[in-house]
Write an enzyme that holds these catalytic residues in place. Sequence first.
Site, PDB file in Angstrom:
ATOM      1  N   CYS A   1       0.833  -1.207   0.000  1.00  0.00           N
ATOM      2  CA  CYS A   1       0.000   0.000   0.000  1.00  0.00           C
ATOM      3  C   CYS A   1       0.864   1.252   0.000  1.00  0.00           C
ATOM      4  CB  CYS A   1      -0.949   0.000   1.191  1.00  0.00           C
ATOM      5  SG  CYS A   1      -0.139  -0.131   2.800  1.00  0.00           S
TER       6      CYS A   1
ATOM      7  N   HIS B   1      -1.649   1.176   7.575  1.00  0.00           N
ATOM      8  CA  HIS B   1      -2.103   1.081   6.180  1.00  0.00           C
ATOM      9  C   HIS B   1      -2.119   2.476   5.573  1.00  0.00           C
ATOM     10  CE1 HIS B   1      -4.171  -0.403   2.658  1.00  0.00           C
ATOM     11  NE2 HIS B   1      -5.178   0.431   2.859  1.00  0.00           N
TER      12      HIS B   1
END
Length: 548
Positions: free
Chosen positions: A177, A502
């Site tokens: 990510c 994230h």
Amino acid sequence: MSPAGCPHVNSFKVDNWKQNLRLIYQCFVWSGSAETRKRKAKSCICHMCGAHLNRLHSCLYCVFFACFSKKHIHEHAKSKRHNLAIDLLYGGIYCFMCQDYIYDKEMEQIAKEEQRKAWKMQVKAPSFCAAGIGEKYSTWEPTKRELELLRHNPKRRRITSNCTIGLRGLINLGNTCFMNCIVQALTHTPLLRDFFLSDRHKCEMQSNSCLVCEMSQLFQEFYSGHRSPHIPFRLLHLVWTHARHLAGYEQQDAHEFLIAALDVLHRHCKGDARAQRFPLGRSRGWRGVWLWSDGERFLCVSADDNGKKANNPNHCNCIIDQIFTGGLQSDVTCQVCHGVSTTIDPFWDISLDLPGSSTPFWPLSPGGDVTALNGESHSTGATTLMDCLRRFTRPEHLGSSAKIKCSGCHSYQESTKQLTMKKLPIVACFHLKRFEHSAKLRRKITTYVSFPLELDMTPFMASSKESRMNGQYQQTVEAFNNDNKYSLFAVVNHQGTLESGHYTTFIRQHKDQWFKCDDAIITKASIKDVLDSEGYLLFYHKQFLEYE
């Protein structure tokens, strides 16, 4: 996916495996002729559910098509022990044992050869359009009529508010990510997009490992109109190859990836695959611009640019430096004779300290008023981006332990140092230093920083420094210079802790339309969602790039 390749491909490499693989690419992936396109349209359906979509894959061992999204191809692989399958849209090869898309040099070579053949066939028959990633995006050659229209209509065409061209998700390949969020920001950088979509890159590298070529292909994929998520496995492999410290499936820092990517792109634009980095000396009080994982700061210059960088911070003419490079002026003032030594260094981004870190945010300097900043009272409310920039450009006392040799006094003296912007980049990236690493402390700083949609950098210019007298800033005519005004177009956020988190990105598609990119998922976002986010990397471009 590892640079060494997948160990399970050897079971496929028997007998006439190369011929078989070529046939699969010719008939079912990159169909160059009308006949193969018809065959693909008729035969490429899931043998289990009959669907045409859902990321169809073909087994490499037998003629079997099945959905990847619904795990039908997984069921086939498990029951038949056929561990390799090929994506019929993208041409990537998936290993069910590795549970990832794999790289094999021989297979990659066959894929590229068949792709070129399909491109040539499409050029001969332009009325046909091949399906999938093999689609050739040829350079646009305007007709005389089109040139005439362009001369009479030089302004950009308006884009409809419901247009989604350029919005495309990215598959997470395993803790990637950090890469996906930076790719989203770069692909929505106006001038970078215009450069790649106009086919301006001319590769000068001898090998086929040019990251700029891959970025060019990536832009074509983003703006091709396809809505299915893109699988950036080739980009990931090239990043691992050229930035070894980022190789592996561990979560990496998005800011570190951005700097590494710009560094490799910069070198590959010049056709040089070798790193040319010159370490800048360490000094207390230096609020540095580039910070690498080993703690060293580097200045990326070409071998013949050493004498030019002081006068021309944008010393390289590549597209990366034209867009992202600015000039940072450092003024060191002797406390005895008040002589000033000035240097100018290039920067790609600016790292800003935050309240709550171990580095004191206020007061500004010894003896300074903790409640005043350039004549303004510092509010006890939310910290703003302007606060962080004021701190970055405030005079800093270097202290008795960091004396420098003054050219006027001819001896080591205490001094103050102040950073200002000598030359602003077209795209300004601000890095909010939320991750604190020290011998005793490793933590994430969650301090909320308010940032604006529009930013005026005039107060932080070197030319504005003279108007600051006795701690007061006097407005100058340069404040009305639009060259110093920026608009926000991308925000990278980090959710979670230092150990587990994230990355997501907010990107601006049109003037007032924002979208949240969370790997493969893209959703519409409001301006409030953007401005209320925590913020880790903030991307601004100069306002003259606004669509009319």
